[in-house]
Design a protein around this motif. Sequence first.
Motif, short mmCIF file in Angstrom:
data_model
loop_
_atom_site.label_atom_id
_atom_site.label_comp_id
_atom_site.label_asym_id
_atom_site.label_seq_id
_atom_site.Cartn_x
_atom_site.Cartn_y
_atom_site.Cartn_z
N ALA A 28 0.83 -1.20 0.00
CA ALA A 28 0.00 0.00 0.00
C ALA A 28 0.87 1.25 0.00
O ALA A 28 0.56 2.24 -0.68
N MET A 29 1.97 1.23 0.76
CA MET A 29 2.88 2.37 0.82
C MET A 29 3.50 2.64 -0.54
O MET A 29 3.57 3.78 -1.00
N ILE A 30 3.95 1.59 -1.20
CA ILE A 30 4.59 1.75 -2.50
C ILE A 30 3.60 2.27 -3.53
O ILE A 30 3.91 3.15 -4.34
N ALA A 31 2.38 1.75 -3.49
CA ALA A 31 1.35 2.19 -4.44
C ALA A 31 1.01 3.66 -4.23
O ALA A 31 0.77 4.40 -5.19
N ALA A 32 1.02 4.10 -2.97
CA ALA A 32 0.63 5.48 -2.66
C ALA A 32 1.75 6.48 -2.93
O ALA A 32 1.49 7.61 -3.35
N MET A 156 11.58 9.75 -1.17
CA MET A 156 12.12 8.44 -0.83
C MET A 156 11.15 7.71 0.06
O MET A 156 10.60 8.28 0.97
N ALA A 157 10.93 6.45 -0.21
CA ALA A 157 9.98 5.69 0.59
C ALA A 157 10.69 4.62 1.37
O ALA A 157 11.61 4.00 0.88
N SER A 158 10.26 4.42 2.57
CA SER A 158 10.87 3.36 3.34
C SER A 158 9.81 2.49 3.96
O SER A 158 8.83 2.96 4.46
N GLY A 159 9.95 1.17 3.83
CA GLY A 159 8.95 0.25 4.32
C GLY A 159 9.60 -0.87 5.08
O GLY A 159 10.78 -1.09 4.97
#
Length: 239
Positions: A28-32, A156-159
């Motif tokens: 969900a984080m990556i899609a958003a 930058m996204a971090s999960g």
Amino acid sequence: MFRAGVIATLSSTFDIVGQGADVDGSIAMIAATKPDVVLLDVHVPGGMGAGGTEILLKSHPLSPASAFLALSVSDSPQDVGSVIRAGARGYVTKTITGADLISSIKQVHEGYAVFSPKLAGFVLSVFQGGAGSGSAGATGGGEGIGSAVGFGNGGMASGTAGAGFGADSPIHDDELDRLSAREQEVMRLIARGYTYKEVAAELFISIKTVETHMSSVLRKLQLSNRTELTRWAADRRIV
């Protein structure tokens, strides 16, 4: 704690745009956020049980421009091969320095493949076997803790990634399911020949904690020593 440390290391260079604690949350984080680079663990809880490989396969259609880099404690051929076949552009282990991790993320963003030197043989075997191309995925993490990092247009996204097994991992059986996620991590490293001190360094825990987990593993599996554990793990293609 590990994820927070990774984010602190990277935040001075990249914009962290998100993070997720399990398979569904990471997807969900990556899609958003549509990050440029996703840094994730191979062993992530939740979903259908395929961990980082599942995140990569399900999130790539939702964010096709994202590149994936695995950051993991695992150096097993099964884990490496699983995420490479799924489309990961790189795979590094947690012994990497902060500076090298930053460099690896930049290289992956620029389209290069990045792998820890000791994994070169595994990666070559995967490509010789006809691994497909695509976005890259990366894993890092401990028991429910890992990080996914992506950067694009300054973002930058971090999960998060946790414990679990990839698509090429052995099938879970009753004995394996007796072990907690952390016990499975300790078991795999010990069976691979790591010393207690090396396991403690890889998982960022104390040697005493490693000893406690090892005792629990042997008790739950009804084994007497690490030699028997290595044979048990080899029979299940865990190492």
